[in-house]
Design an enzyme around this catalytic site. Structure first.
Site, PDB file in Angstrom:
ATOM      1  N   TRP A  94      -4.112-124.748  68.228  1.00 28.95           N
ATOM      2  CA  TRP A  94      -3.899-123.736  69.264  1.00 28.95           C
ATOM      3  C   TRP A  94      -2.859-122.712  68.815  1.00 28.95           C
ATOM      4  O   TRP A  94      -3.035-121.509  69.005  1.00 28.95           O
ATOM      5  CB  TRP A  94      -3.457-124.400  70.569  1.00 28.95           C
ATOM      6  CG  TRP A  94      -3.214-123.426  71.685  1.00 28.95           C
ATOM      7  CD1 TRP A  94      -4.138-122.951  72.577  1.00 28.95           C
ATOM      8  CD2 TRP A  94      -1.966-122.786  72.008  1.00 28.95           C
ATOM      9  NE1 TRP A  94      -3.539-122.057  73.443  1.00 28.95           N
ATOM     10  CE2 TRP A  94      -2.213-121.935  73.114  1.00 28.95           C
ATOM     11  CE3 TRP A  94      -0.677-122.844  71.473  1.00 28.95           C
ATOM     12  CZ2 TRP A  94      -1.209-121.166  73.694  1.00 28.95           C
ATOM     13  CZ3 TRP A  94       0.324-122.071  72.040  1.00 28.95           C
ATOM     14  CH2 TRP A  94       0.053-121.251  73.142  1.00 28.95           C
ATOM     15  N   PRO A 153     -10.186-120.033  71.540  1.00 32.46           N
ATOM     16  CA  PRO A 153      -9.288-121.184  71.674  1.00 32.46           C
ATOM     17  C   PRO A 153      -9.673-122.060  72.857  1.00 32.46           C
ATOM     18  O   PRO A 153      -9.002-122.084  73.901  1.00 32.46           O
ATOM     19  CB  PRO A 153      -7.919-120.531  71.864  1.00 32.46           C
ATOM     20  CG  PRO A 153      -8.237-119.249  72.573  1.00 32.46           C
ATOM     21  CD  PRO A 153      -9.571-118.790  72.034  1.00 32.46           C
ATOM     22  N   ASP A 157      -9.319-125.058  73.449  1.00 34.16           N
ATOM     23  CA  ASP A 157      -8.335-126.045  73.869  1.00 34.16           C
ATOM     24  C   ASP A 157      -7.263-125.463  74.793  1.00 34.16           C
ATOM     25  O   ASP A 157      -6.437-126.208  75.321  1.00 34.16           O
ATOM     26  CB  ASP A 157      -7.656-126.671  72.644  1.00 34.16           C
ATOM     27  CG  ASP A 157      -8.627-127.520  71.833  1.00 34.16           C
ATOM     28  OD1 ASP A 157      -9.549-128.086  72.425  1.00 34.16           O
ATOM     29  OD2 ASP A 157      -8.451-127.606  70.597  1.00 34.16           O
ATOM     30  N   ASP A 158      -7.267-124.161  74.983  1.00 35.78           N
ATOM     31  CA  ASP A 158      -6.318-123.533  75.896  1.00 35.78           C
ATOM     32  C   ASP A 158      -6.713-123.861  77.338  1.00 35.78           C
ATOM     33  O   ASP A 158      -7.840-123.610  77.765  1.00 35.78           O
ATOM     34  CB  ASP A 158      -6.318-122.019  75.682  1.00 35.78           C
ATOM     35  CG  ASP A 158      -5.262-121.329  76.528  1.00 35.78           C
ATOM     36  OD1 ASP A 158      -4.156-121.108  76.013  1.00 35.78           O
ATOM     37  OD2 ASP A 158      -5.547-121.013  77.697  1.00 35.78           O
ATOM     38  N   LEU A 159      -5.776-124.419  78.097  1.00 36.32           N
ATOM     39  CA  LEU A 159      -6.072-124.888  79.453  1.00 36.32           C
ATOM     40  C   LEU A 159      -6.589-123.772  80.348  1.00 36.32           C
ATOM     41  O   LEU A 159      -7.555-123.961  81.098  1.00 36.32           O
ATOM     42  CB  LEU A 159      -4.834-125.532  80.069  1.00 36.32           C
ATOM     43  CG  LEU A 159      -4.993-126.082  81.493  1.00 36.32           C
ATOM     44  CD1 LEU A 159      -6.038-127.183  81.525  1.00 36.32           C
ATOM     45  CD2 LEU A 159      -3.653-126.591  82.011  1.00 36.32           C
TER      46      LEU A 159
END
Length: 215
Positions: free
Chosen positions: A130, A147, A149-151
């Protein structure tokens, strides 16, 4: 035009219509080393706190620049005085050690693919995928970074594409998010910047499932 391309997705066309256009943002343009230091300082704390700590860190050096040798010469107590945790100090030192023996200049990175840059930098302690993806987007100006995996990116996509992700969890959901984003190529960076700014509302009855990153 990127906006025209993204608007071919009717869901994303609505997101664009509802969201102010992202502004240009280059925090440490071309300075990969300094950007990595700042990203480590910023981990798991508020932006306001991170900015204050990073300013104090820079202030420890005569020219307000933590050159690798100068950073490594600082004692733990000196670095702690900036507000850094012991773990973050180790991570900053890891970046400095890497920078002493590996190229970190923009022309070098310009010869590499996004994934090559990820694999080049993640051996540094404290630097994950990230972190490198943020560097690709905001420092190296790469146009097609996703990205997942970015919340905030995940949750925004789950709000916008609820009908396409309902009932999916774990790796199946992770794959589906990639499939949804695939038509956004080669402008996924811009798409993500819209998703960060979009103020979509989650229905009261909707629970956002967790995404398990692929290994």
């Amino acid at each position: 035009m990127p906006i025209t391309h993204l608007s071919q997705d009717p869901v994303f066309a609505r997101i664009i219509a509802e969201t102010p256009a992202p502004k240009p943002f280059y925090d440490w343009e071309n300075d990969i080393y300094l950007a990595l230091l700042e990203s480590i300082v910023s981990q798991q704390i508020s932006t306001k706190a991170a900015d204050a700590i990073f300013r104090r860190l820079l202030g420890l050096f005569p020219d307000n620049y933590p050159h690798p040798n100068a950073l490594l010469a600082k004692s733990t107590d000196e670095l702690r005085s900036a507000g850094l945790s012991f773990q973050k100090i180790k991570y900053l030192q890891s970046v400095a050690e890497f920078a002493l023996t590996n190229r970190m200049d923009r022309p070098f990175f310009d010869t590499m693919t996004d994934e090559e840059i990820v694999q080049y930098l993640i051996p540094i302690k404290g630097v994950g995928r990230w972190t490198v993806e943020m560097l690709l987007m905001f420092v190296l100006d790469r146009p097609d970074v996703f990205p997942v995996d970015d919340l905030v990116i995940r949750q925004s996509m789950l709000r916008a594409y609820a009908d396409q992700t309902a009932g999916l969890t774990g790796k199946a959901l992770y794959r589906r998010l990639h499939e949804i984003a695939e038509p956004w190529r080669p402008h996924r960076t811009l798409a993500c910047r819209y998703l960060w700014r979009w103020k979509g509302v989650v229905p009261a009855s909707n629970t956002l499932p967790e995404v398990t990153p692929a290994r």
